[in-house]
Design a protein around this motif. Structure first.
Motif, PDB file in Angstrom:
ATOM      1  N   SER A  87       0.823  -1.212   0.000  1.00 30.42           N
ATOM      2  CA  SER A  87       0.000   0.000   0.000  1.00 30.42           C
ATOM      3  C   SER A  87       0.860   1.265   0.000  1.00 30.42           C
ATOM      4  CB  SER A  87      -0.936  -0.005   1.209  1.00 30.42           C
ATOM      5  OG  SER A  87      -0.201  -0.108   2.421  1.00 30.42           O
ATOM      6  N   SER A 167      -2.216  -5.459   2.882  1.00 33.31           N
ATOM      7  CA  SER A 167      -1.561  -4.355   2.203  1.00 33.31           C
ATOM      8  C   SER A 167      -1.804  -4.389   0.704  1.00 33.31           C
ATOM      9  CB  SER A 167      -0.051  -4.388   2.476  1.00 33.31           C
ATOM     10  OG  SER A 167       0.610  -3.322   1.854  1.00 33.31           O
ATOM     11  N   THR A 173      -2.644   2.541   3.673  1.00 34.18           N
ATOM     12  CA  THR A 173      -1.817   1.850   4.657  1.00 34.18           C
ATOM     13  C   THR A 173      -2.487   1.791   6.018  1.00 34.18           C
ATOM     14  OG1 THR A 173       0.190   2.572   3.503  1.00 34.18           O
ATOM     15  CG2 THR A 173       0.440   1.850   5.779  1.00 34.18           C
ATOM     16  N   SER A 176      -4.958  -1.016   6.052  1.00 33.09           N
ATOM     17  CA  SER A 176      -4.261  -2.297   6.100  1.00 33.09           C
ATOM     18  C   SER A 176      -3.714  -2.583   7.490  1.00 33.09           C
ATOM     19  CB  SER A 176      -3.123  -2.289   5.069  1.00 33.09           C
ATOM     20  OG  SER A 176      -2.330  -3.440   5.198  1.00 33.09           O
TER      21      SER A 176
END
Length: 286
Positions: A87, A167, A173, A176
């Motif tokens: 990510s 991810s 992010t 995730s």
């Protein structure tokens, strides 16, 4: 021949990770926490004097608590290292460039995962001098020490695979990372809650008098205990707890077998999903 096994993504990630200041600062923080714990443990058990005795049983207690503490730190640090592997590339708009290289999806995913695993293994190895104090005072066998570290390795690879998967399938992010930590909470906390709920229900049924003459058999409760990292660590440190668990659930199969199979399946499934979803939005005209 060697070119087939080379992974430029892994080499690049290792160089960037080990050259970054935050990597060494994180390693320093990790070792500082362990040093503070060991020093405090020794001072408490010797009664803050140089004349106190430190028995082998006390050394084993330090080993057990240090192992649990190190496992907690590993489970806390691993999602932070892997949850942003793909990510972050997407947020920096460098993922498309990475996908246009000759590297396959498997090489990219495995390279990202192994770079995090190598750093985590470095953290575990860096803590070995603290474990040497345990062998200095005795009370711990080398087989227990090796088993604990193999347990660390299997667990952190599985957690890293979960982080890589989230991810890959998420665009941010932070999302995730939240999902990965949520998975850790489920594996470490929710499974323990379900286990205690199952044990409580069995005790309530036994108190009613309906199943007093029946041998306990609870595969669901056994499964929740088998996939819990804390339960496995306790049974490895204290073998008597394994016999107690067997008497509760009525299953004699060691839980480390189910734990190993489950987390290996988790690793394979997560890496498979991450590899398939890495190029999911790319269109090919053939």
């Amino acid at each position: 021949m060697m070119g087939r096994f080379s992974n430029p993504v892994l080499l690049k990630e290792l160089k960037l990770r080990f050259r970054a200041f935050k990597s060494f600062s994180g390693l320093m923080f990790y070792l500082a926490v362990l040093c503070i714990f060991v020093a405090g443990f020794l001072l408490i058990y010797t009664q803050f004097s140089g004349t106190g005795f430190f028995r082998p049983s006390d050394s084993f207690t330090m080993f057990a608590v240090l192992s649990v503490l190190q496992m907690g730190l590993v489970m806390f640090i691993t999602p932070g290292l892997t949850a942003g592997a793909i990510s972050t590339e997407r947020e920096k708009q460098t993922l498309n460039i990475l996908l246009t290289t000759t590297q396959s999806s498997t090489q990219i995913i495995v390279g990202k995962l192994l770079s995090s695993v190598v750093f985590l293994v470095l953290m575990l190895v860096a803590g070995l001098p603290l474990y040497s104090l345990v062998f200095l005072f005795g009370g711990v066998s080398p087989s227990q020490f090796i088993t604990i570290f193999l347990f660390y390795l299997v667990t952190l690879i599985a957690i890293g695979s979960i982080g890589i998967m989230f991810s890959t399938i998420t665009k941010r992010t932070i999302v995730s990372m939240i999902a990965t930590y949520g998975a850790m909470i489920f594996l470490a906390g929710i499974t323990a809650f379900f286990f205690f709920v199952g044990v409580s229900m069995e005790q309530m049924q036994a108190q009613t008098g309906n199943v007093q003459n029946l041998t306990p058999f609870s595969p669901i409760t056994y499964f929740w205990a088998s996939i819990n990292p804390g339960a496995l660590m306790i049974t490895m440190l204290y073998p008597d707890m394994s016999n107690a668990l067997e008497s509760i659930v009525g299953i004699s199969l060691p839980i480390w077998i189910v734990y190993l199979i489950f987390y290996m399946l988790i690793t394979v499934i997560c890496l498979f999903i991450a590899t398939r979803k890495l190029r999911a939005n790319m269109k090919t005209n053939r």
